[in-house]
Scaffold this motif. Structure first.
Motif, PDB file in Angstrom:
ATOM      1  N   LYS A 154       3.724 -13.445 -38.164  1.00 48.75           N
ATOM      2  CA  LYS A 154       2.790 -12.952 -36.451  1.00 48.75           C
ATOM      3  C   LYS A 154       1.199 -12.935 -37.397  1.00 48.75           C
ATOM      4  N   GLN A 155       0.441 -13.900 -38.414  1.00 47.14           N
ATOM      5  CA  GLN A 155      -0.882 -13.952 -38.603  1.00 47.14           C
ATOM      6  C   GLN A 155      -1.122 -14.908 -37.802  1.00 47.14           C
ATOM      7  N   ALA A 156      -0.378 -16.192 -37.667  1.00 48.48           N
ATOM      8  CA  ALA A 156      -0.691 -17.586 -36.871  1.00 48.48           C
ATOM      9  C   ALA A 156      -1.702 -16.611 -36.072  1.00 48.48           C
ATOM     10  N   SER A 157      -2.037 -17.871 -35.075  1.00 47.80           N
ATOM     11  CA  SER A 157      -2.831 -18.079 -34.235  1.00 47.80           C
ATOM     12  C   SER A 157      -2.776 -18.221 -32.778  1.00 47.80           C
ATOM     13  N   HIS A 158      -0.930 -18.573 -32.439  1.00 51.44           N
ATOM     14  CA  HIS A 158      -1.144 -18.601 -30.905  1.00 51.44           C
ATOM     15  C   HIS A 158      -0.378 -17.977 -30.251  1.00 51.44           C
ATOM     16  N   PRO A 159      -0.345 -17.968 -28.819  1.00 51.93           N
ATOM     17  CA  PRO A 159      -0.601 -17.134 -27.806  1.00 51.93           C
ATOM     18  C   PRO A 159       1.338 -16.267 -28.624  1.00 51.93           C
ATOM     19  N   LYS A 160       0.866 -14.882 -28.580  1.00 52.92           N
ATOM     20  CA  LYS A 160       2.037 -14.029 -28.624  1.00 52.92           C
ATOM     21  C   LYS A 160       2.827 -12.574 -27.489  1.00 52.92           C
ATOM     22  N   VAL A 178       4.317  -8.997 -28.750  1.00 53.71           N
ATOM     23  CA  VAL A 178       4.459  -8.011 -29.505  1.00 53.71           C
ATOM     24  C   VAL A 178       5.520  -7.657 -28.875  1.00 53.71           C
ATOM     25  N   MET A 179       6.140  -6.855 -30.570  1.00 57.18           N
ATOM     26  CA  MET A 179       7.568  -5.731 -29.575  1.00 57.18           C
ATOM     27  C   MET A 179       6.844  -4.224 -30.207  1.00 57.18           C
ATOM     28  N   VAL A 180       6.653  -3.463 -29.498  1.00 54.32           N
ATOM     29  CA  VAL A 180       6.402  -2.264 -30.381  1.00 54.32           C
ATOM     30  C   VAL A 180       7.278  -1.271 -29.485  1.00 54.32           C
ATOM     31  N   HIS A 181       7.787  -0.346 -30.563  1.00 57.93           N
ATOM     32  CA  HIS A 181       8.997   0.718 -29.728  1.00 57.93           C
ATOM     33  C   HIS A 181       8.136   1.986 -30.612  1.00 57.93           C
ATOM     34  N   ARG A 182       7.463   2.384 -31.744  1.00 58.81           N
ATOM     35  CA  ARG A 182       6.974   3.253 -32.900  1.00 58.81           C
ATOM     36  C   ARG A 182       5.723   3.095 -33.589  1.00 58.81           C
ATOM     37  N   GLU A 183       5.668   4.672 -33.768  1.00 56.91           N
ATOM     38  CA  GLU A 183       4.319   4.817 -33.698  1.00 56.91           C
ATOM     39  C   GLU A 183       3.550   4.259 -34.972  1.00 56.91           C
ATOM     40  N   GLU A 184       4.956   3.256 -35.837  1.00 50.82           N
ATOM     41  CA  GLU A 184       3.748   2.759 -36.872  1.00 50.82           C
ATOM     42  C   GLU A 184       3.891   0.815 -36.266  1.00 50.82           C
ATOM     43  N   ASP A 185       4.253   0.704 -35.147  1.00 48.02           N
ATOM     44  CA  ASP A 185       4.089  -0.720 -34.828  1.00 48.02           C
ATOM     45  C   ASP A 185       2.946   0.018 -34.363  1.00 48.02           C
ATOM     46  N   ARG A 186       1.969   0.371 -34.247  1.00 43.77           N
ATOM     47  CA  ARG A 186       0.280   0.241 -33.825  1.00 43.77           C
ATOM     48  C   ARG A 186      -0.371  -0.884 -34.283  1.00 43.77           C
ATOM     49  N   GLU A 187      -0.333  -0.756 -35.547  1.00 44.31           N
ATOM     50  CA  GLU A 187      -1.206  -2.412 -36.253  1.00 44.31           C
ATOM     51  C   GLU A 187      -0.332  -2.975 -35.438  1.00 44.31           C
ATOM     52  N   LEU A 188       0.281  -3.872 -35.110  1.00 45.16           N
ATOM     53  CA  LEU A 188       0.746  -4.485 -35.575  1.00 45.16           C
ATOM     54  C   LEU A 188      -0.626  -5.237 -33.309  1.00 45.16           C
ATOM     55  N   LEU A 246       2.361  -6.546 -24.546  1.00 45.57           N
ATOM     56  CA  LEU A 246       2.528  -6.333 -25.724  1.00 45.57           C
ATOM     57  C   LEU A 246       4.364  -6.239 -24.701  1.00 45.57           C
ATOM     58  N   VAL A 247       6.085  -5.903 -26.392  1.00 45.72           N
ATOM     59  CA  VAL A 247       7.027  -5.825 -25.099  1.00 45.72           C
ATOM     60  C   VAL A 247       7.622  -4.462 -25.213  1.00 45.72           C
ATOM     61  N   SER A 248       8.691  -3.408 -24.926  1.00 47.86           N
ATOM     62  CA  SER A 248       8.602  -2.507 -25.498  1.00 47.86           C
ATOM     63  C   SER A 248       9.936  -1.871 -25.051  1.00 47.86           C
ATOM     64  N   SER A 249      10.435  -1.039 -25.636  1.00 47.98           N
ATOM     65  CA  SER A 249      11.374  -0.072 -25.135  1.00 47.98           C
ATOM     66  C   SER A 249      10.748   0.923 -23.830  1.00 47.98           C
ATOM     67  N   GLN A 250      10.439   1.169 -24.436  1.00 48.55           N
ATOM     68  CA  GLN A 250       9.055   1.956 -23.356  1.00 48.55           C
ATOM     69  C   GLN A 250       7.884   1.932 -23.338  1.00 48.55           C
TER      70      GLN A 250
END
Length: 169
Positions: free
Chosen positions: A106-112, A114-124, A133-137
């Motif tokens: 996660k902390q590497a600086s390459h193009p990425k 980011v999987m986000v689905h829940r409120e907790e994922d917001r910090e990503l 971003l890639v998400s189910s929603q």
């Protein structure tokens, strides 16, 4: 296609455990290889893992200070390189590949992606070098930037090919 002597572009897929990183990555790899691309992968596993047994030859090689240590069998090769902190350090092993997809780091600086689905994922969202971003929603996350549905593997693969600067097949 990438020339055998050059290092391939690297794209990351990151997210928390259980977010679908492996599922998405394997679907994208299958699609891209079916299109004729040579794709390698790197999987970051932050917990310790032993692949050889204490007392066996490769274990003894590592204990003696060798690194990396490779085990070559009739049908596979395993390379153990003690404490790789950055996936780009492994790229020389991927010469001749068109693309390397990295799961994690996660902390590497390459193009990425980011999987986000829940409120907790917001910090990503504070990670560097996010291309989408890639998400189910995805509608829930679009206000944060580009967001693709995790089942739309064609669009995800197309974005990866574009970001990697690869010519269309």
């Amino acid at each position: 296609m990438n020339q055998p002597h050059s290092l391939p572009p690297l794209i990351q897929v990151v997210g928390y455990a259980g977010s679908g990183k492996t599922t998405l990555l394997t679907r994208v790899v299958q699609m891209l290889t079916n299109q004729g691309w040579n794709v390698g992968t790197i999987k970051h596993h932050p917990k310790s893992w032993e692949w050889d047994e204490p007392g066996k030859d490769t274990w003894r090689h590592r204990q003696a200070g060798a690194g990396p240590v490779a085990l070559v069998t009739g049908d596979r090769t395993v390379i153990d390189w003690h404490k790789v902190q950055e996936p780009v350090a492994l790229l020389p092993f991927y010469r001749g590949m068109d693309l390397v997809l990295v799961e994690g780091f996660k902390q590497a600086s390459h193009p990425k992606l980011v999987m986000v689905h829940r409120e907790e994922d917001r910090e990503l969202l504070d990670l560097s070098s996010i291309i989408t971003l890639v998400s189910s929603q995805p509608e829930q996350w679009k206000k944060r930037g580009p967001c693709l549905h995790w089942d739309d593997v064609e669009k995800v693969a197309a974005m990866i090919v574009q970001e990697a600067g690869l010519d269309s097949k």
